[in-house]
Motif scaffolding. Structure first.
Motif, PDB file in Angstrom:
ATOM      1  N   VAL A  27       0.819  -1.215   0.000  1.00 12.10           N
ATOM      2  CA  VAL A  27       0.000   0.000   0.000  1.00 12.10           C
ATOM      3  C   VAL A  27       0.853   1.266   0.000  1.00 12.10           C
ATOM      4  O   VAL A  27       0.332   2.353  -0.234  1.00 12.10           O
ATOM      5  CB  VAL A  27      -1.007   0.026   1.178  1.00 12.10           C
ATOM      6  N   PHE A  28       2.154   1.154   0.242  1.00 15.01           N
ATOM      7  CA  PHE A  28       3.042   2.318   0.164  1.00 15.01           C
ATOM      8  C   PHE A  28       3.142   2.724  -1.313  1.00 15.01           C
ATOM      9  O   PHE A  28       3.453   1.894  -2.156  1.00 15.01           O
ATOM     10  CB  PHE A  28       4.418   1.968   0.726  1.00 15.01           C
ATOM     11  N   PRO A  29       2.880   4.002  -1.618  1.00 13.52           N
ATOM     12  CA  PRO A  29       2.751   4.401  -3.031  1.00 13.52           C
ATOM     13  C   PRO A  29       4.090   4.546  -3.767  1.00 13.52           C
ATOM     14  O   PRO A  29       4.471   5.626  -4.194  1.00 13.52           O
ATOM     15  CB  PRO A  29       2.012   5.732  -2.944  1.00 13.52           C
ATOM     16  N   GLU A  30       4.794   3.464  -3.937  1.00 15.26           N
ATOM     17  CA  GLU A  30       6.041   3.433  -4.695  1.00 15.26           C
ATOM     18  C   GLU A  30       6.058   2.119  -5.461  1.00 15.26           C
ATOM     19  O   GLU A  30       5.826   1.067  -4.873  1.00 15.26           O
ATOM     20  CB  GLU A  30       7.218   3.529  -3.728  1.00 15.26           C
ATOM     21  N   PRO A  31       6.311   2.133  -6.753  1.00 15.58           N
ATOM     22  CA  PRO A  31       6.223   0.887  -7.539  1.00 15.58           C
ATOM     23  C   PRO A  31       7.145  -0.229  -7.042  1.00 15.58           C
ATOM     24  O   PRO A  31       6.753  -1.389  -7.024  1.00 15.58           O
ATOM     25  CB  PRO A  31       6.605   1.327  -8.952  1.00 15.58           C
ATOM     26  N   ALA A  32       8.353   0.105  -6.624  1.00 17.24           N
ATOM     27  CA  ALA A  32       9.281  -0.938  -6.182  1.00 17.24           C
ATOM     28  C   ALA A  32       8.801  -1.598  -4.887  1.00 17.24           C
ATOM     29  O   ALA A  32       8.858  -2.831  -4.752  1.00 17.24           O
ATOM     30  CB  ALA A  32      10.671  -0.353  -5.986  1.00 17.24           C
ATOM     31  N   THR A  33       8.318  -0.813  -3.945  1.00 17.84           N
ATOM     32  CA  THR A  33       7.846  -1.398  -2.692  1.00 17.84           C
ATOM     33  C   THR A  33       6.542  -2.154  -2.903  1.00 17.84           C
ATOM     34  O   THR A  33       6.284  -3.139  -2.213  1.00 17.84           O
ATOM     35  CB  THR A  33       7.657  -0.329  -1.598  1.00 17.84           C
ATOM     36  N   ALA A  38       3.886  -7.278  -2.897  1.00 21.65           N
ATOM     37  CA  ALA A  38       3.084  -8.333  -3.529  1.00 21.65           C
ATOM     38  C   ALA A  38       3.821  -9.662  -3.474  1.00 21.65           C
ATOM     39  O   ALA A  38       3.217 -10.705  -3.222  1.00 21.65           O
ATOM     40  CB  ALA A  38       2.764  -7.950  -4.962  1.00 21.65           C
ATOM     41  N   GLY A  39       5.125  -9.632  -3.692  1.00 20.14           N
ATOM     42  CA  GLY A  39       5.917 -10.852  -3.595  1.00 20.14           C
ATOM     43  C   GLY A  39       5.923 -11.431  -2.196  1.00 20.14           C
ATOM     44  O   GLY A  39       5.817 -12.650  -2.016  1.00 20.14           O
ATOM     45  N   LEU A  40       6.033 -10.569  -1.182  1.00 23.31           N
ATOM     46  CA  LEU A  40       6.014 -11.042   0.202  1.00 23.31           C
ATOM     47  C   LEU A  40       4.649 -11.606   0.577  1.00 23.31           C
ATOM     48  O   LEU A  40       4.563 -12.579   1.326  1.00 23.31           O
ATOM     49  CB  LEU A  40       6.401  -9.911   1.161  1.00 23.31           C
ATOM     50  N   ILE A  41       3.594 -11.001   0.067  1.00 22.24           N
ATOM     51  CA  ILE A  41       2.252 -11.525   0.339  1.00 22.24           C
ATOM     52  C   ILE A  41       2.108 -12.922  -0.253  1.00 22.24           C
ATOM     53  O   ILE A  41       1.596 -13.838   0.402  1.00 22.24           O
ATOM     54  CB  ILE A  41       1.173 -10.564  -0.207  1.00 22.24           C
ATOM     55  N   LEU A  42       2.558 -13.087  -1.496  1.00 20.87           N
ATOM     56  CA  LEU A  42       2.465 -14.410  -2.130  1.00 20.87           C
ATOM     57  C   LEU A  42       3.327 -15.435  -1.413  1.00 20.87           C
ATOM     58  O   LEU A  42       2.905 -16.583  -1.213  1.00 20.87           O
ATOM     59  CB  LEU A  42       2.863 -14.310  -3.599  1.00 20.87           C
TER      60      LEU A  42
END
Length: 54
Positions: A27-33, A38-42
């Motif tokens: 949810v932090f508004p930066e494409p890299a984070t 998303a990777g950590l969630i998966l």
């Protein structure tokens, strides 16, 4: 009736924390984070389901 020790819950706490950290990064508004989040969630979700079957 005593509560079980903390070490009995460690297998459930680790992937849950990974999912929460991933969500915060997502949810932090930066494409890299967001991509890292998303990777950590998966990863956390797959780890959680792996531990669920054990």
């Amino acid at each position: 009736m005593a509560l079980p020790p903390f070490s009995d819950y460690w297998n459930e706490i680790e992937p849950t924390l990974l999912i929460l950290i991933g969500f915060l990064l997502f949810v932090f508004p930066e494409p890299a984070t967001s991509a890292l989040g998303a990777g950590l969630i998966l990863l956390g979700a797959s780890w959680w389901f792996y531990e669920w079957g054990r």
